[in-house]
Design a protein around this motif. Structure first.
Motif, mmCIF file in Angstrom:
data_model
loop_
_atom_site.group_PDB
_atom_site.id
_atom_site.type_symbol
_atom_site.label_atom_id
_atom_site.label_comp_id
_atom_site.label_asym_id
_atom_site.label_seq_id
_atom_site.Cartn_x
_atom_site.Cartn_y
_atom_site.Cartn_z
ATOM 1 N N ALA A 265 0.932 -1.239 -0.125
ATOM 2 C CA ALA A 265 -0.039 0.159 0.061
ATOM 3 C C ALA A 265 0.815 1.324 -0.069
ATOM 4 N N ARG A 266 0.329 2.435 -0.403
ATOM 5 C CA ARG A 266 0.946 3.656 -0.109
ATOM 6 C C ARG A 266 0.143 4.819 0.120
ATOM 7 N N THR A 267 0.820 5.797 0.734
ATOM 8 C CA THR A 267 0.059 6.956 1.111
ATOM 9 C C THR A 267 0.800 8.087 0.602
ATOM 10 N N THR A 268 0.272 9.205 0.300
ATOM 11 C CA THR A 268 1.040 10.246 -0.431
ATOM 12 C C THR A 268 -0.108 11.420 0.098
ATOM 13 N N GLY A 269 0.427 12.618 0.363
ATOM 14 C CA GLY A 269 -0.222 13.546 0.852
ATOM 15 C C GLY A 269 0.319 14.742 1.309
ATOM 16 N N ALA A 270 -0.399 15.848 1.550
ATOM 17 C CA ALA A 270 -0.033 17.092 2.034
ATOM 18 C C ALA A 270 -0.822 17.764 3.109
ATOM 19 N N GLU A 271 -0.345 18.245 4.124
ATOM 20 C CA GLU A 271 -1.097 18.882 5.143
ATOM 21 C C GLU A 271 -0.494 20.354 5.585
ATOM 22 N N ILE A 272 -1.498 20.882 6.168
ATOM 23 C CA ILE A 272 -0.970 22.311 6.508
ATOM 24 C C ILE A 272 -1.832 22.860 7.777
ATOM 25 N N GLU A 273 -1.227 23.446 8.825
ATOM 26 C CA GLU A 273 -1.962 23.873 9.868
ATOM 27 C C GLU A 273 -1.642 25.229 10.256
#
Length: 833
Positions: free
Chosen positions: A657-665
């Motif tokens: 499986a693979r996770t790809t992402g971006a996040e900002i707070e």
């Protein structure tokens, strides 16, 4: 009143989902000092007297304003957030780790006193308590987590409570309170948290003792579920070197789900109809918790903190927080007659109603653990940790000793409807001991190190008195249950890690290290009893025949991080990380013929990948932004598949499986009175290859199921509880009404996009996107002596599910769902001294 306004505004403006506005006060520094950074190896800071008894520390306004004036920053700039993501005190903006922090003030603002509510305050986190037995809960960060439906699985996301590392989901059963800070570390955490945690770590640090006598008393009533709450704490010195804190909490709740079941007669047992709804409202929780903290600082070099936390919980069963999804009415197969029994009371929707029947009392009298036939859970737990530090001139030696013991006994109707076709009494007992030693250097050179050893030994024994067919009483002993399954698990883990950090220049650091892990596990599982009327059906393994297995594995998980601080209040970092979780054995609810240790065994889970992050303060430190982009690959992801007939869970490994992402707070101090916050996360978590995924009940060849193997290909589809989008936003406003009386208002909204609730992707198990809205209004005294609050959670009363599975012996169009809590309206008063 200028000082009071600044002081109170600073504290009460910090709140809500994704809030990064925490305050590093002297009291908070005292709690984190035992895990000091190498540069901070010195005498522990003394805790400043706190009117709130360290329950929710305040920032000393004059000092904060003086520091801001000296630096040229705004007088209402945000204060530094201290985190311990690398087992040393670092500011949130300095640490090269994707971490979200939630303060005591944040938690108290929305009365977040259980892990589910705490998880809702952090983007891309789902903590799901489930109703199908097994491990009891699932923790998910960035779409990575483990199933809750098999007691043999450890969580991909670990919990850490006051230094005690826990990878079992059962802890989510109990509440938490009097918490000083929560840190959520995202992505693999190979080095600093005992056994590896490939999905991340949720770290809770409870409040510590104070130098002066102080405390608080709080009471509340929640109107929607009829929940009554009282809690409090007292803290202070015993001698010049010894101080204490005792905190306690008691609560009782009627429920937020109506049970409308009536009597139903099973064709195979017509003389003993079911007893109808056991409880009018669920989950019907009663809970008592207490924690003792003793801190000893005999000199400037040695400190030791002992914490003992006990809990006792009773509710209406493990399924008490569940509802059914189906087309019209629930139906359950009567195994002996071969006919389906219709439940006329169930309405098949997530609407705050359920239909769950109790066992006929005459039958319950012959069922071990069933008591009067009404579903129930009794859970008792004790967590203890002792953290000790000794400071040499150039080293800090840390010892963390932990012990966790729990006993969970539960009788329930696992058919999830008015019939009692599937019953179980499950008793789960566990002991876990951990010992960690760390040594951190403080050389006046560019190179320093941290190294450590970790040991864990655990045992878990389960007893399951199961029932799927009304065959009558055993002629030998008069028992009504079909079988008694005994499972014994034990594990030992040995681990060592080391990290070197090199300051290449003053504002550039390269850190790298690895953790070696060796783990052994043993299993013994078999039926100590099979009803002599049930044995001829040949559904379960024979009485007295036990399956045994051994598992052993070794792993080395490296990681490296390069961080750059272009200014005092900014950080850029790039990290390569790996993670590991060992394999083991399934603990099925039914041991069928042919389920050998090879069938029950599953392999280890591994992760590798990296992330790039940026953090900084802007606009005279009024605006704080943290962000990260990431990509990780997981091999051997451990998932649980369910076979509805006979109802049993087993663990298997997905290929990859693979996770790809971006996040900002972000957080912004608009004025002294107004604070704004926002966060967004995008995450694509998908199976790269999962050709042997289990089919859901009723799935045929046309819908993708290979009927010969009962498997489907889920390659390219989304992982469980992995929403693509999570967006939050909120504000806090505080204003002085009269002399020394203040009003504080807060509101937060959280949007979560759709996600699958179970591994086999049953069409009914898709939870569409939804929004939750929380708000609170507080009237409080500027000196912090008292506070009255009205707190609302999920104000639009959104009904949603967090986990599900196919209904045992149900029709193909039925799944049971663990639901999130519906609307809450809590009136709460607090007095501090």
């Amino acid at each position: 009143m200028t000082v009071n306004r600044a002081r109170r505004t600073t504290r009460h403006a910090l709140a809500g989902s994704a809030s990064l506005l925490l305050i590093a006060t002297p009291a908070m520094a005292q709690e984190t000092a035992p895990i000091a950074a190498p540069a901070e190896i010195a005498a522990p800071q003394e805790a400043a007297p706190a009117a709130a008894g360290a329950e929710a520390p305040d920032a000393p306004a004059p000092a904060a304003e003086a520091a801001a004036a000296e630096s040229g920053d705004s007088a209402f700039a945000t204060e530094e957030v201290i985190v311990t993501a690398r087992k040393k005190n670092e500011t949130l903006l300095d640490v090269p780790v994707a971490v979200s922090a939630v303060s005591a003030a944040d938690l108290n603002r929305y009365a977040a006193t259980d892990l589910g509510k705490i998880g809702q305050m952090v983007p891309q986190v789902i903590i799901a308590k489930t109703g199908g037995g097994g491990a009891g809960a699932s923790f998910t960060i960035r779409g990575l987590g483990s199933s809750a439906l098999d007691a043999g699985i450890e969580q991909t996301v670990a919990l850490n409570v006051d230094g005690l590392q826990i990878s079992r989901g059962r802890l989510v059963t109990q509440s938490f309170f009097d918490i000083q800070q929560v840190e959520v570390l995202k992505g693999p955490q190979a080095l600093f948290f005992g056994k590896n945690s490939p999905g991340g770590v949720i770290s809770l640090r409870t409040a510590g003792a104070t130098d002066e006598f102080s405390g608080y008393l709080r009471g509340g009533y929640e109107f929607e579920a009829g929940e009554r709450i009282i809690e409090g704490a007292v803290s202070g010195p015993i001698t010049d070197t010894l101080k204490y804190r005792f905190a306690g909490r008691a609560s009782k709740m009627d429920g937020y789900i109506d049970n409308v079941a009536g009597p139903v007669t099973m064709p195979s047992d017509p003389d003993f109809p079911t007893a109808g709804a056991a409880h009018g409202e669920d989950p019907g929780t009663r809970e008592y918790l207490g924690r003792l903290t003793v801190q000893w600082n005999p000199n400037d070099r040695l400190d030791s903190t002992l914490k003992v936390f006990g809990s006792n919980l009773h509710d209406n069963g493990e399924t008490a927080g569940t509802e059914l999804l189906c087309d019209e009415h629930p139906r359950t197969l009567d195994l002996l007659s071969g006919t389906y029994v219709v439940d006329p009371y169930g309405d098949c929707g997530l609407d705050g109603k359920r239909s769950l029947g109790a066992l006929n009392p005459d039958r319950a009298a012959a069922y071990p653990g069933a008591k009067d036939g009404k579903p129930y859970t009794n859970y008792k737990s004790m967590l203890a940790s002792n953290s000790a530090n000794y400071k040499f001139d150039s080293f800090l030696l840390t010892s963390v000793t932990g012990y966790w013991n729990y006993k969970n006994g539960s009788f329930d109707n696992f058919g999830f409807d008015a019939s009692t076709a599937v019953l179980g009494y499950n008793e789960d007992k566990s002991d876990s001991f951990t010992q960690e030693l760390r040594l951190a250097s403080n050389f006046e050179t560019p190179v320093n190190f941290t190294t450590g050893l970790y040991f864990e030994h655990g045992s878990r024994d389960t007893t399951g008195n199961g029932f799927i067919a009304p065959v009558g009483l055993d002629s030998r002993n008069g028992q009504y249950n079909n079988w008694t399954l005994l499972t014994t698990n034990s594990n030992s883990a040995y681990s060592a890690f080391a990290q070197l950090s090199w300051k290449i220049v003053e504002n550039v650091e390269l850190a790298g290290g690895a953790r070696y892990t060796h783990e052994d596990k043993k299993l013994s599982v078999g039926n100590s009893y099979v009803n002599d009327q049930f044995a001829p059906l040949q559904i379960t393994a024979e009485e007295g025949v036990f399956t045994r297995g051994k598992f052993s594995d070794d792993n080395v998980s490296p990681e490296a991080t390069l961080s750059y601080h272009p200014t005092k209040n900014s950080t850029f970092y790039a990290a390569y990380k790996t993670g590991y979780k060992s394999g083991g054995f399934s603990n099925p609810s039914i041991l069928s013929f042919g389920q050998t240790s090879d069938v029950l065994g599953f392999k280890s889970e591994k992760a590798k990948g990296g992330e790039i992050g940026a953090k900084g303060e802007f606009l005279d430190r009024r605006l704080t932004i943290t962000s990260a982009v990431y990509r990780y690959k997981f091999d051997g992801l451990q998932l649980t598949s369910f076979n509805p007939t006979p109802p049993s869970f087993t663990i298997r490994n997905a290929a990859s499986a693979r996770t790809t992402g971006a996040e900002i707070e972000s957080s912004f101090a608009a004025t002294h009175q107004l604070r704004l916050r926002a966060a967004a996360g995008y995450n694509k978590a998908e199976y790269l290859s999962f050709e042997g995924a289990p089919c859901y009940a009723g799935q045929d060849d046309a819908s993708g199921c290979d009927s010969d193997t009962n498997t489907q290909d889920l390659s390219g589809t989304a992982l469980v509880r992995a929403p693509e989008w999570n967006v939050t936003g909120g504000l806090t406003w505080d204003s002085e009404l009269t002399d020394n009386i203040f009003l504080g208002l807060s509101s937060d909204a959280n949007y979560t996009s759709g996600y699958w609730m179970q591994e086999n992707e049953h069409p009914l198990a898709w939870q569409g996107g939804f929004t939750r809205i929380n708000a609170s209004a507080r009237l409080y005294q500027g000196s912090d002596a008292w506070e009255v609050a009205l707190i609302g959670r999920n104000l639009t009363n959104k009904h949603y599910g967090v986990a599900s599975s196919d209904k045992p012996f149900g029709t193909p169009d039925e799944v049971w769902v663990s639901v999130g809590r519906t609307r809450e309206l809590l009136l709460q008063g607090t007095y501090r001294f």
